[in-house]
Design a protein around this motif. Structure first.
Motif, short mmCIF file in Angstrom:
data_model
loop_
_atom_site.label_atom_id
_atom_site.label_comp_id
_atom_site.label_asym_id
_atom_site.label_seq_id
_atom_site.Cartn_x
_atom_site.Cartn_y
_atom_site.Cartn_z
N TRP A 168 0.66 -1.18 -0.18
CA TRP A 168 -0.03 -0.12 -0.03
C TRP A 168 0.78 1.14 -0.15
N TRP A 169 2.03 1.13 0.39
CA TRP A 169 2.87 2.38 0.18
C TRP A 169 3.06 2.45 -1.54
N ILE A 170 3.37 1.32 -2.24
CA ILE A 170 3.43 1.48 -3.54
C ILE A 170 1.96 2.30 -4.15
N GLY A 171 0.99 1.74 -3.45
CA GLY A 171 -0.27 2.05 -4.03
C GLY A 171 -0.52 3.78 -3.87
N ILE A 172 -0.25 4.26 -2.68
CA ILE A 172 -0.25 5.61 -2.28
C ILE A 172 0.62 6.47 -3.07
N LYS A 173 1.72 5.73 -3.31
CA LYS A 173 2.70 6.71 -4.00
C LYS A 173 2.29 6.72 -5.67
N TRP A 174 1.85 5.78 -6.19
CA TRP A 174 1.57 5.59 -7.74
C TRP A 174 0.20 5.74 -8.15
N VAL A 175 -0.76 5.12 -7.46
CA VAL A 175 -1.98 5.02 -7.69
C VAL A 175 -3.04 5.37 -6.78
#
Length: 221
Positions: A116-123
Motif C-alpha cells: 500500500w506504500w506503492i499504491g499511495i505513491k503511484w495509484v
C-alpha cells in the motif's frame, strides 16, 4: 524490516518474562481502529459515488477535484492504518500469545504495509479505492469483534460470527483476483505489472486464508 526484526526478537525477549495484561489498552485500540476504518469507508463511498466511479475499471488520473482529493486522502489513511495494525502483532508478543504469530499473520501484516506504500505513491485513486473500501468495511467488523472479545467469556459467547469474517475475506480476495484478471483481459488503464502482482498476491491469500479456515472450522467439525 524493522517489523520482521521485532517479530523475531520479541518472543526471545519475552521468554523469561511474565505476559503483560493489556486489556486497558486493547479495548480502546480495537474500537478506535474500527472507527478509523468506518471513516475510510464513508469517505471512499461518498466520493466515489459523486464521481460515478466504475467498480470494474477506473483509471487513476491526476486531478485536483475535491472528491478526487478526498479519495486520495482516504486511501492514505488506509495505508496509515496498515502501520497501526502492526500493534496487533506487538500485542501478541507482549501477551506471549506466540501461537498467534503464524506465517499467515506476519506475511499479511508485513506485505500489506509495503504494497500500500506503492499504491499511495503511484495509484492513490481510481480503482485503488475499491479494495481499500471493501477491506476497511471488513475491518470495521473485525476490530469490533476483537474489541468486544477482550471483555471475556461473558461477551465472547455472543460473538458467533468470527468465522464469517474469514469467509468475507475469502470472497474479497476472490473478487479482487477476478477484477485483476479482467483488467488484463480488457486492457484496463492501470499499470499492467500491478495487475499481475495482484493476481499472485490474491492467490497467496486465498491459499493461506483458505488453509486457516479449513483448520479452524472444518477440521474441528
Amino acid at each position: 524490516m524493522l517489523y520482521l526484526f521485532i517479530v523475531w526478537i520479541g518472543p526471545k525477549l519475552m521468554k523469561n518474562r511474565r505476559p503483560f495484561d493489556l486489556t486497558w489498552l486493547m479495548i480502546p485500540y480495537n474500537l478506535a481502529m474500527a472507527a478509523l476504518n468506518a471513516y475510510i469507508v464513508v469517505r471512499l463511498l461518498t466520493a466515489s459515488f459523486r464521481l460515478r466511479y466504475s467498480y470494474i475499471c477506473e483509471p487513476c488520473r491526476q486531478r485536483y477535484d475535491p472528491d478526487e482529493l478526498q479519495i486520495t486522502e482516504a486511501v492514505w489513511w488506509y495505508y496509515f492504518s496498515k502501520l497501526l495494525e502492526f500493534c496487533d502483532t506487538f500485542f501478541f508478543i507482549l501477551r506471549k500469545k506466540n501461537e498467534q504469530l503464524t506465517f499467515l499473520h506476519v506475511y499479511h501484516h508485513s506485505t500489506m504495509f509495503s504494497f500500500w506504500w506503492i499504491g499511495i505513491k503511484w495509484v492513490p485513486s481510481g480503482t485503488t479505492f475499491l479494495p481499500a473500501m471493501v477491506n476497511s468495511a471488513i475491518h470495521v467488523m473485525m476490530y469490533t469483534y476483537y474489541g468486544l472479545s477482550v471483555f471475556g467469556p461473558r461477551v465472547s459467547q455472543y460473538l458467533w460470527w468470527k468465522k464469517y469474517l474469514t469467509i468475507l475475506q475469502l470472497i474479497q480476495f476472490t473478487c479482487a483476483l477476478v477484477l485483476a484478471v479482467n483488467g488484463i483481459r480488457t486492457g484496463c488503464e492501470f499499470p499492467l505489472w500491478m495487475h499481475y502482482v495482484l493476481i499472485v498476491y490474491m492467490i497467496s491469500f486465498i491459499v493461506l486464508f483458505g488453509n486457516f479456515y479449513m483448520k479452524a472450522y472444518i477440521a474441528k467439525v
